[in-house]
Scaffold this active site. Structure first.
Site, PDB file in Angstrom:
ATOM      1  N   THR A 295      22.196  20.968   9.842  1.00 53.59           N
ATOM      2  CA  THR A 295      22.451  21.763   8.819  1.00 53.59           C
ATOM      3  C   THR A 295      21.034  21.800   7.788  1.00 53.59           C
ATOM      4  OG1 THR A 295      24.673  21.159   8.362  1.00 53.59           O
ATOM      5  CG2 THR A 295      23.554  21.971   6.381  1.00 53.59           C
ATOM      6  N   GLN A 325      28.184  25.626   9.413  1.00 56.63           N
ATOM      7  CA  GLN A 325      26.912  25.285   8.486  1.00 56.63           C
ATOM      8  C   GLN A 325      25.710  26.228   9.083  1.00 56.63           C
ATOM      9  OE1 GLN A 325      28.800  22.937  10.143  1.00 56.63           O
ATOM     10  NE2 GLN A 325      28.667  20.972   8.918  1.00 56.63           N
ATOM     11  N   GLN A 347      29.033  29.889   5.284  1.00 57.66           N
ATOM     12  CA  GLN A 347      29.379  28.341   4.924  1.00 57.66           C
ATOM     13  C   GLN A 347      27.874  27.953   4.806  1.00 57.66           C
ATOM     14  OE1 GLN A 347      31.688  25.875   7.632  1.00 57.66           O
ATOM     15  NE2 GLN A 347      31.012  24.013   6.855  1.00 57.66           N
ATOM     16  N   ASP A 348      27.579  26.979   3.706  1.00 57.61           N
ATOM     17  CA  ASP A 348      26.478  26.356   3.143  1.00 57.61           C
ATOM     18  C   ASP A 348      25.306  27.367   3.033  1.00 57.61           C
ATOM     19  OD1 ASP A 348      28.154  24.280   3.707  1.00 57.61           O
ATOM     20  OD2 ASP A 348      26.761  23.123   4.944  1.00 57.61           O
ATOM     21  N   ASP A 369      31.740  25.918   0.683  1.00 61.11           N
ATOM     22  CA  ASP A 369      30.465  24.855   0.065  1.00 61.11           C
ATOM     23  C   ASP A 369      29.129  25.896  -0.145  1.00 61.11           C
ATOM     24  OD1 ASP A 369      32.774  23.169   0.334  1.00 61.11           O
ATOM     25  OD2 ASP A 369      31.952  22.455   2.310  1.00 61.11           O
ATOM     26  N   ARG A 437      34.427  21.212  -4.534  1.00 56.34           N
ATOM     27  CA  ARG A 437      35.213  19.956  -4.029  1.00 56.34           C
ATOM     28  C   ARG A 437      34.068  18.993  -3.793  1.00 56.34           C
ATOM     29  NH1 ARG A 437      36.356  20.540   2.547  1.00 56.34           N
ATOM     30  NH2 ARG A 437      34.291  21.679   3.120  1.00 56.34           N
ATOM     31  N   TRP A 439      31.660  16.429  -2.236  1.00 54.55           N
ATOM     32  CA  TRP A 439      31.356  16.218  -0.979  1.00 54.55           C
ATOM     33  C   TRP A 439      30.840  14.852  -0.724  1.00 54.55           C
ATOM     34  CZ3 TRP A 439      25.636  17.820   0.836  1.00 54.55           C
ATOM     35  CH2 TRP A 439      25.327  17.428   2.134  1.00 54.55           C
TER      36      TRP A 439
END
Length: 531
Positions: A295, A325, A347-348, A369, A437, A439
């Site tokens: 990531t 990610q 995502q990310d 996220d 949320r 992490w």
């Protein structure tokens, strides 16, 4: 929520803690260490076990807090050395990629701790120590990305104690910081300290930089021009950055309209990138975890240099939701500013990795996220576009990664809009969308005076797994509007807070987030200015 009497008691406890922490080691080591998060580790090393003779001599006569800082720095040097000489014979290609992240991150930890432990400004020191903790967690994350967590057992065993030493040093520094701001509530909360300049930007943005950010000139005077058509000094951003000087003087790089397919890493300080507008100047890549990047390394554009500024540019990662990610931009430089920029991914998308960051009038697109990391970060006047995820997925806007309760980090989203992107809008009720949320265990996120669209699930927030972090996180909402802002059916977690009054919100943003955990005094963020 704490009432005034509770705050008085809490502050008294902090003062008592500080008195204990600042006692001399002679005859008081056990008492002082008992106030740290890891007293056994503190006692073991402050009592001079396993320390080189040279360091023993240096520690003679030092106060407790000086000794704990000195010991922590000594272990940082040793941790970096041991990681550098690790035997990698059992590591495959992906494990070596994750190890390479660790090598860079522990080198940065050395730098962060060195400047934090020598700084006379407790706010700076807290930020840099918090970044050191984020670095250690990020090192592990790379192995988790590849499902190679078992390889972490090959790392030096002393890293566990080192991590605890940093947490202890952070706790001591935070106590000292709170003591030095004993008039916090009367001067900063009661007096409603100004956190923004008259221009609505953080006060740590210089007058010259404010003029550059807010200039109406389409092509401001730049030291270096990048253009795909050959009309500039270079045809890639990376080449322009390599050619630029690094130092106290601002270097302006104008990136003309065009699509730049490259992965950019900026380690130099005081670099400013100015594009020709969102959607006109685009930096794009498609690195992702499924394709073999951690990531951390998947970012299309990454910054570790301080005082970075970007204006009028799009950063994107086109890997798509199926590749999990895939970061568009990673920021780990202190005092970074992004103005009128767009961050596009799934995502990310936006990795707010560490240190102090400010985003204004920006667009952020993603699914899971997609605003995540462990920085001290504020997003003001931004548009947050939630995209269509994979079938069966749930959208989560934030995933804040604070692992230490004394870290001064968190994600604050202020005066912004959360809406469905074009691809999600027709089917938004087929997917659940949440504000965030947890992490990590002490995840901290606040939405303030923002417009939350009808796509937000009534519960507001999603657990990470089971009951993890539900008592230790801090999630807050203050005076949001829109069809998704109703808090009547929100989660009932102990760490979730509906902030009901301006005084309560101001106490949180200034007292707990900014003063208690310390930005630089001149480093304003847009909480008070705009409420």
């Amino acid at each position: 929520m704490m009432d005034k009497s509770t705050h008085v008691l809490a502050f008294a406890s902090v003062l008592h803690l500080l008195v204990l922490l600042l006692r001399s080691v002679h005859g008081a080591t056990i008492t002082s260490c008992s106030q740290t998060p890891y007293p056994e580790v503190c006692n073991h090393f402050i009592n001079t076990h396993d320390l080189p003779s040279t360091l023993l001599g240096e520690l003679e006569g030092f106060e407790f807090h000086d000794k704990i800082y000195k010991v922590t720095m000594n272990h940082a040097i040793e941790a970096h050395r041991l990681i550098t000489v690790m035997d990698l014979n059992s590591f495959n290609g992906r494990a070596k990629l994750a190890w390479n992240d660790c090598l860079e991150l522990y080198e940065d930890t050395l730098n962060q701790l060195n400047r934090s432990l020598s700084s006379n400004n407790p706010s700076d020191a807290l930020t840099w120590m918090s970044a050191s903790i984020a670095n250690q967690q990020t090192c592990q994350n790379g192995f988790h990305d590849f499902n190679l967590s078992s390889k972490l057992q090959f790392f030096p065993s002393m890293l566990s104690n080192f991590s605890k030493l940093v947490s202890n040093a952070l706790a001591v520094k935070k106590a000292a910081t709170l003591s030095s701001t004993s008039t916090l509530h009367s001067k900063q909360i009661g007096g409603r300290r100004r956190l923004l300049s008259d221009h609505g930007l953080p006060t740590w943005v210089s007058a010259t930089d404010r003029m550059l950010l807010q200039s109406s000139a389409a092509t401001p005077k730049a030291a270096i021009v990048v253009a795909k058509d050959g009309s500039g000094d270079y045809d890639t951003i990376s080449a322009a950055v390599a050619a630029s000087a690094s130092g106290s003087k601002r270097v302006i790089i104008h990136v003309k309209a065009g699509i730049y397919r490259e992965n950019v890493l900026i380690k130099k300080s005081n670099i400013m990138i100015i594009g020709d507008g969102i959607g006109a100047t685009i930096v794009t890549g498609n690195r992702n975890v499924i394709g073999g990047s951690t990531t951390f390394r998947s970012a299309t554009f990454a910054i570790t240099g301080d005082h970075f500024i970007a204006r009028d540019i799009t950063f994107q990662n086109t890997a798509g939701p199926q590749n999990h990610q895939a970061v568009a931009l990673r920021s780990g430089g202190d005092f970074s500013v992004f103005y009128r920029c767009s961050f596009k991914g799934f995502q990310d998308t936006l990795y707010v990795h560490s240190q102090r960051q400010f985003y204004r009038d920006c667009n952020i697109y993603g699914t899971q996220d997609f605003i995540f990391g462990d920085a001290v970060v504020v997003l003001q006047n931004c548009n947050i576009f939630v995209r269509r995820p994979l079938k069966g997925q749930k959208n989560t806007i934030t995933a804040q990664g604070r692992t230490d309760p004394n870290a001064n980090t968190g994600i604050i989203i202020h005066n912004s809009r959360v809406i469905a992107a074009r691809d999600l809008l027709p089917v938004q009720h087929s997917f659940q969308t949440y504000l965030g949320r947890p992490w990590k265990e002490y995840s901290r996120t606040v939405f303030m005076k923002s417009n939350l669209g009808s796509l937000i699930h009534p519960a507001g927030w999603l657990p990470w797994t089971g009951s993890f972090a539900l008592r230790t996180l801090y999630y807050g909402e203050y005076m949001n509007v829109g069809r998704g802002a109703n808090t009547a059916r929100r989660v009932k977690w102990p760490g979730y807070h509906v902030i009901r009054s301006p005084e309560e919100a101001e106490r949180f943003t200034v007292g707990n987030f900014l003063a208690g955990n310390s930005w630089v005094p001149r480093a304003g963020v847009p909480f008070v200015g705009g409420l």
